[in-house]
Design an enzyme around this catalytic site. Structure first.
Site, short mmCIF file in Angstrom:
data_model
loop_
_atom_site.label_atom_id
_atom_site.label_comp_id
_atom_site.label_asym_id
_atom_site.label_seq_id
_atom_site.Cartn_x
_atom_site.Cartn_y
_atom_site.Cartn_z
CG HIS A 209 47.30 39.68 34.90
ND1 HIS A 209 46.21 40.52 34.91
CD2 HIS A 209 48.24 40.31 34.17
CE1 HIS A 209 46.49 41.61 34.24
NE2 HIS A 209 47.72 41.51 33.76
CG ASP B 131 47.21 49.99 37.66
OD1 ASP B 131 48.35 50.14 37.20
OD2 ASP B 131 46.30 49.40 37.06
NE ARG C 138 52.72 52.00 32.76
CZ ARG C 138 52.23 50.76 32.86
NH1 ARG C 138 51.23 50.50 33.69
NH2 ARG C 138 52.73 49.78 32.17
CB SER D 58 50.62 48.23 36.21
OG SER D 58 49.32 48.09 35.68
N1 URA Z 1 48.02 45.06 32.19
C1 URA Z 1 48.07 45.75 33.35
O1 URA Z 1 47.32 45.49 34.28
N2 URA Z 1 48.97 46.73 33.47
C2 URA Z 1 49.83 47.06 32.49
O2 URA Z 1 50.63 47.93 32.67
C3 URA Z 1 49.76 46.34 31.27
C4 URA Z 1 48.85 45.33 31.16
#
Ligand code: URA
Length: 448
Positions: free
Chosen positions: A99, A178, A185, A200
């Site tokens: 990620h 999320d 957010r 997140s």
């Molecule tokens: N990627 C995510 O999955 N969450 C975030 O808050 C920012 C980038």
């Protein structure tokens, strides 16, 4: 609105008391966190209440216990996938994912996923769409004719067993908290908070069920957290969360003060990724792809695997073609090309000594490559091609950028984003423009 509930025999929780606790700089209890995340997911805590709490968290922070509890509550808001039953030739498949915290020109998932899968490892890449100046992996791949991001869980499992590589949209039941929190957010100025970023990202990755995870935590102007010490804190927080959830998690801290590669946008980034898979491509994209591949292969129990060999011998490309075709895409189809292309030239002779990643990302977004609201469509053709990076000599009148767009009216806005986004000076040899900063700044592993 019912916003009160007895969560423990001696504790009555309601939204205002949770907000007030954090606003006052106090720790939230596990029960408060579980209650508020669950209540917001089910629509019982109002968005304005959650907005207020998010701002309190942004300003006051959360400690490691609160972060761990918040992450668990987000995972528990949906389904946790189990990938342990994946088999190939009767043998269990090792799973490893990556990620990135997001950056400009960050197309690394595209070459990396099939490259790692070409070693017999399963890579379940559940990806997102772009928001703001950072691009989205799914948006990029959707510029390939026929390719679809939405696959069922059964299709995803079958593709992992047969091809090893899948890049697809996360199902609605994966950490649904999320999805709602991220949207809020994004419109309340609370994205750039270490606890909120960590929870997140890690809630989705833990819920996805991967056995191991490599994080690419960006720092520099094009990153969510430009400050390097913040990026380090985010990396160690996420590595600890992953470890505590039984996922072998490591992180690389990488520079995002300059765009990655020479292409920023959608189809143009796919084209650059295909160059890398074919053994070519810009040196920085290749370097980061290989560094992340080595970490992933090491985490998958293959420390001696040589990913560069699979870029050179075509095995990574074979894996890419199978991955694209499995999701309906035609790997041989020409990619869409923008109707309008405008060249931005250098106004003097010299050396390019700086290039601001954020400004180039904004230009690509203004050309139609990104969205300002969830659900908006993006232009596959939009993007910026960079002709000279920091360290390159240039002469007045030579091309610095080519702007690609379907809509000529967008060009002026993109040009204004690029005003002051680069420096051309006499002499100077600074390759990456930030004190000769290397691309890969550090690696973070679990220690306690
Ligand atoms: N990627 C995510 O999955 N969450 C975030 O808050 C920012 C980038």
């Amino acid at each position: 609105m019912t916003s009160s509930l007895g969560a423990a025999s001696d504790e009555v929780i309601h939204a205002v008391s949770v907000i007030a606790t954090k606003r006052g700089g106090f720790e939230l209890s596990d029960a408060q966190i579980a209650w508020v995340v669950d209540g917001f997911t089910r629509g019982e805590v109002a968005p304005e209440q959650m907005s207020s709490l998010l701002m309190a968290i942004y300003l006051r922070g959360m400690n490691r216990r609160e972060i761990a509890t918040w992450t668990r509550a987000m995972i528990d808001s949906g389904r946790r996938m189990d990938l342990t039953g994946l088999r190939r030739d009767g043998r269990p498949l090792t799973t490893v994912d990556k990620h990135s915290t997001g950056g400009v020109g960050d197309k690394i998932t595209l070459p990396l996923t099939p490259l790692v899968a070409s070693f017999g490892v399963a890579v379940p890449q559940l990806s997102g769409r772009g928001l703001g100046h950072t691009g989205g992996t799914l948006d990029k791949l959707e510029s390939i004719p026929g390719w679809r991001a939405e696959v069922s869980t059964e299709e995803m499992f079958a593709q992992l067993e047969q091809v090893g590589a899948v890049i697809c949209a996360a199902g609605a039941d994966l950490a649904p908290a999320d999805r709602k929190l991220y949207a809020l957010r994004d419109v309340t100025g609370t994205v750039e908070s270490i606890p909120l970023l960590a929870t997140s990202i890690m809630s989705k990755k833990i819920a996805e069920g991967t056995g191991a995870l490599v994080l690419d935590v960006k720092t520099g102007s094009g990153a969510f957290l430009p400050d390097e010490s913040d990026a380090r804190e985010l990396a160690s927080t996420m590595v600890e969360l992953g470890h505590d959830a039984g996922v072998d998690t490591r992180a690389l801290i990488t520079d995002m003060s300059v765009p990655l590669g020479l292409a920023v946008g959608n189809a143009v980034e796919v084209a650059e990724s295909v160059e890398v898979l074919g053994g070519g491509g810009p040196a920085d994209v290749v370097e980061l792809t290989l560094a992340l591949a080595r970490e992933m292969l090491d985490a998958a129990g293959l420390p001696d695997a040589d990913p560069a060999s699979h870029l050179a011998n075509g095995r990574a490309m074979d894996s890419w073609r199978s991955m694209i075709a499995a999701q309906g895409g035609d790997p041989d189809a020409p990619l869409p090309v923008a109707r309008h292309q405008e060249v931005v030239t250098a106004d003097r002779d010299g050396i390019v000594t700086d290039m601001d990643a954020r400004a180039v990302g904004d230009a690509a977004w203004r050309l139609g490559g990104g969205r300002s609201k969830p659900g908006e469509s993006v232009s596959a053709e939009a993007g910026v091609i960079i002709h000279a990076k920091p360290g390159d000599p240039i002469r007045a009148g030579q091309p610095l950028f080519t702007l690609h767009t379907q809509d000529e009216e967008r060009i002026a806005g993109a040009r204004s984003s690029l005003d002051g986004a680069f420096r051309i000076e006499d002499g100077g040899t600074d390759r990456r423009g930030a004190g000769d900063r290397p691309l890969i700044l550090d690696s973070v592993r679990f220690t306690r």
